[in-house]
Design an enzyme around this catalytic site. Structure first.
Site, mmCIF file in Angstrom:
data_model
loop_
_atom_site.group_PDB
_atom_site.id
_atom_site.type_symbol
_atom_site.label_atom_id
_atom_site.label_comp_id
_atom_site.label_asym_id
_atom_site.label_seq_id
_atom_site.Cartn_x
_atom_site.Cartn_y
_atom_site.Cartn_z
ATOM 1 N N GLY A 7 5.288 -3.158 -46.772
ATOM 2 C CA GLY A 7 4.018 -3.880 -46.608
ATOM 3 C C GLY A 7 3.030 -3.420 -47.666
ATOM 4 O O GLY A 7 1.819 -3.477 -47.459
ATOM 5 N N TYR A 8 3.561 -2.986 -48.821
ATOM 6 C CA TYR A 8 2.714 -2.360 -49.861
ATOM 7 C C TYR A 8 1.648 -3.315 -50.403
ATOM 8 O O TYR A 8 0.599 -2.873 -50.864
ATOM 9 C CB TYR A 8 3.579 -1.832 -51.024
ATOM 10 N N MET A 12 -3.354 -2.982 -45.404
ATOM 11 C CA MET A 12 -3.083 -1.578 -45.077
ATOM 12 C C MET A 12 -2.261 -0.909 -46.177
ATOM 13 O O MET A 12 -2.444 0.273 -46.462
ATOM 14 C CB MET A 12 -2.364 -1.475 -43.714
ATOM 15 N N GLY A 72 3.039 1.595 -38.091
ATOM 16 C CA GLY A 72 1.788 1.145 -37.476
ATOM 17 C C GLY A 72 1.775 -0.341 -37.188
ATOM 18 O O GLY A 72 0.795 -0.852 -36.641
ATOM 19 N N TYR A 97 0.153 1.936 -32.319
ATOM 20 C CA TYR A 97 -0.599 0.719 -32.635
ATOM 21 C C TYR A 97 -1.987 1.080 -33.148
ATOM 22 O O TYR A 97 -2.744 0.191 -33.530
ATOM 23 C CB TYR A 97 -0.711 -0.178 -31.403
ATOM 24 N N HIS A 128 -11.365 -8.470 -34.151
ATOM 25 C CA HIS A 128 -10.718 -8.178 -35.437
ATOM 26 C C HIS A 128 -11.020 -9.285 -36.439
ATOM 27 O O HIS A 128 -11.380 -10.394 -36.057
ATOM 28 C CB HIS A 128 -9.194 -8.050 -35.276
ATOM 29 N N HIS A 129 -10.772 -8.975 -37.703
ATOM 30 C CA HIS A 129 -10.936 -9.922 -38.816
ATOM 31 C C HIS A 129 -10.096 -11.194 -38.602
ATOM 32 O O HIS A 129 -9.087 -11.179 -37.897
ATOM 33 C CB HIS A 129 -10.527 -9.250 -40.135
ATOM 34 N N LYS A 132 -6.066 -11.512 -38.964
ATOM 35 C CA LYS A 132 -5.111 -10.808 -38.097
ATOM 36 C C LYS A 132 -4.149 -11.800 -37.466
ATOM 37 O O LYS A 132 -4.549 -12.832 -36.941
ATOM 38 C CB LYS A 132 -5.863 -10.017 -37.014
ATOM 39 N N GLY A 138 -2.609 -4.770 -30.674
ATOM 40 C CA GLY A 138 -1.746 -3.714 -30.142
ATOM 41 C C GLY A 138 -2.585 -2.623 -29.494
ATOM 42 O O GLY A 138 -2.199 -2.046 -28.473
HETATM 43 P P1 NAD Z 1 -1.445 -7.960 -44.173
HETATM 44 O O1 NAD Z 1 -1.152 -9.339 -43.724
HETATM 45 O O2 NAD Z 1 -2.589 -7.731 -45.103
HETATM 46 O O3 NAD Z 1 -0.140 -7.330 -44.874
HETATM 47 C C1 NAD Z 1 1.150 -7.476 -44.336
HETATM 48 C C2 NAD Z 1 2.150 -6.907 -45.326
HETATM 49 O O4 NAD Z 1 3.449 -6.977 -44.720
HETATM 50 C C3 NAD Z 1 2.241 -7.684 -46.647
HETATM 51 O O5 NAD Z 1 2.477 -6.781 -47.706
HETATM 52 C C4 NAD Z 1 3.491 -8.551 -46.436
HETATM 53 O O6 NAD Z 1 4.114 -8.930 -47.651
HETATM 54 C C5 NAD Z 1 4.354 -7.580 -45.637
HETATM 55 N N1 NAD Z 1 5.442 -8.219 -44.899
HETATM 56 C C6 NAD Z 1 5.393 -9.346 -44.146
HETATM 57 N N2 NAD Z 1 6.624 -9.637 -43.655
HETATM 58 C C7 NAD Z 1 7.452 -8.666 -44.127
HETATM 59 C C8 NAD Z 1 8.848 -8.410 -43.982
HETATM 60 N N3 NAD Z 1 9.639 -9.216 -43.252
HETATM 61 N N4 NAD Z 1 9.366 -7.319 -44.603
HETATM 62 C C9 NAD Z 1 8.581 -6.481 -45.341
HETATM 63 N N5 NAD Z 1 7.252 -6.681 -45.502
HETATM 64 C C10 NAD Z 1 6.697 -7.760 -44.902
HETATM 65 O O7 NAD Z 1 -1.622 -7.098 -42.841
HETATM 66 P P2 NAD Z 1 -2.385 -5.691 -42.671
HETATM 67 O O8 NAD Z 1 -3.793 -5.941 -42.285
HETATM 68 O O9 NAD Z 1 -2.064 -4.806 -43.832
HETATM 69 O O10 NAD Z 1 -1.669 -5.143 -41.347
HETATM 70 C C11 NAD Z 1 -0.299 -4.857 -41.352
HETATM 71 C C12 NAD Z 1 0.124 -4.438 -39.947
HETATM 72 O O11 NAD Z 1 -0.485 -3.202 -39.612
HETATM 73 C C13 NAD Z 1 -0.270 -5.428 -38.848
HETATM 74 O O12 NAD Z 1 0.733 -5.458 -37.860
HETATM 75 C C14 NAD Z 1 -1.546 -4.806 -38.297
HETATM 76 O O13 NAD Z 1 -1.825 -5.213 -36.969
HETATM 77 C C15 NAD Z 1 -1.150 -3.351 -38.373
HETATM 78 N N6 NAD Z 1 -2.244 -2.382 -38.333
HETATM 79 C C16 NAD Z 1 -2.006 -1.262 -37.633
HETATM 80 C C17 NAD Z 1 -2.958 -0.259 -37.607
HETATM 81 C C18 NAD Z 1 -2.644 1.015 -36.854
HETATM 82 O O14 NAD Z 1 -3.473 1.937 -36.860
HETATM 83 N N7 NAD Z 1 -1.463 1.088 -36.235
HETATM 84 C C19 NAD Z 1 -4.160 -0.421 -38.293
HETATM 85 C C20 NAD Z 1 -4.371 -1.582 -39.027
HETATM 86 C C21 NAD Z 1 -3.393 -2.567 -39.046
#
Ligand code: NAD
Length: 225
Positions: A7-8, A12, A72, A97, A128-129, A132, A138
């Site tokens: 998810g680079y 996040m 996460g 979460y 949330h934004h 989301k 979560g």
């Molecule tokens: P985002 O939409 O900005 O980014 C998602 C990333 O995941 C992108 O890089 C995308 O290309 C990648 N992705 C999507 N499908 C994929 C797959 N099948 N394989 C590999 N990569 C894939 O989202 P975000 O705001 O960065 O949030 C990401 C996740 O983290 C969400 O589930 C969010 O709810 C969660 N989150 C958790 C916490 C925590 O503290 N646990 C905090 C913030 C966000």
């Protein structure tokens, strides 16, 4: 440490690269929805903030390298949790979460004290934004679970989800009876807090035994050191 990030390219992912980079850690494995972008050696730990659809490939990568996992991603199904628990028989897996300290303290408060509010109404509001993808958050589910663990008699605690602008994450738990209202609330001021938590979890993962850990457990172990 050399680390991998699934998810680079996401919001996040950017925070993680920035926070890990400022501590001198090097990303050797980068993956997102388009697949693996870079793979330059063994990641000592893999971080996943992506979508639930990424879990299976992430587990395969952890097995390939024997790497611990910090995950996460929200909206996981039972089958994802099962597969993470199976992986944790081989390597440390830290799943939460919410990687903010305040939310984990709020969880403890709810578990500890909600029984005293058994006959009060309880509702959770999360904001949330507007990008989301999952609802309810979560974190809201995690807070409700903590409340229900502390108070097995509670029948109802609804969650209300608002999607507004760029809010990183607000959670409010309201309790009320005929004469009183008790409000507990947490606000993440920026996403950086989650990346800082993920870094603490990654450092913990490097020096711990295999097993399935919550971020609350990580914080407690750090406190005991
Ligand atoms: P985002 O939409 O900005 O980014 C998602 C990333 O995941 C992108 O890089 C995308 O290309 C990648 N992705 C999507 N499908 C994929 C797959 N099948 N394989 C590999 N990569 C894939 O989202 P975000 O705001 O960065 O949030 C990401 C996740 O983290 C969400 O589930 C969010 O709810 C969660 N989150 C958790 C916490 C925590 O503290 N646990 C905090 C913030 C966000």
């Amino acid at each position: 440490m050399n680390y991998g990030i699934i998810g680079y390219s996401g919001r996040m992912g950017h925070e993680i690269k920035s926070i890990f980079g400022s501590s001198g850690h090097v990303p050797v494995l980068l993956a997102d929805e388009n697949g693996i972008e870079a793979e330059n050696g063994k990641p000592q730990v893999i971080i996943n903030f992506a979508l639930p659809a990424s879990v299976n490939d992430t587990v395969t990568l952890c097995r390939k390298y024997g790497s611990p996992l910090v995950i996460g991603t929200t909206g996981l199904k039972d089958e994802h949790i099962e597969s993470l628990k199976k992986l944790s028989e081989e390597v440390p897996v830290i799943q939460s979460y919410n990687f903010a300290t305040g939310i984990n303290v709020l969880k403890i408060i709810l578990r500890e004290f909600s029984l005293m509010l058994s006959d009060w109404d309880a509702e959770i509001i999360e904001i949330h934004h507007n990008k989301k993808k999952d609802a309810p958050s979560g974190t809201a589910v995690l807070l409700r679970d903590a409340m229900l663990t502390g108070d097995k008699n509670r029948k109802r605690c609804d969650i209300h989800s608002l999607r507004l602008g760029g809010v990183p994450g607000d959670h409010t738990v309201d309790f009320s009876n005929e004469g009183e209202v008790l409000t507990l609330s947490h606000r993440a001021i920026s996403r950086t807090v989650f990346a800082i938590g993920a870094l603490k979890a990654a450092e913990f993962a490097l020096k711990t035994e295999r097993g399935f850990y919550s971020y609350e457990e990580v914080l407690k172990k750090i406190m005991d050191q």
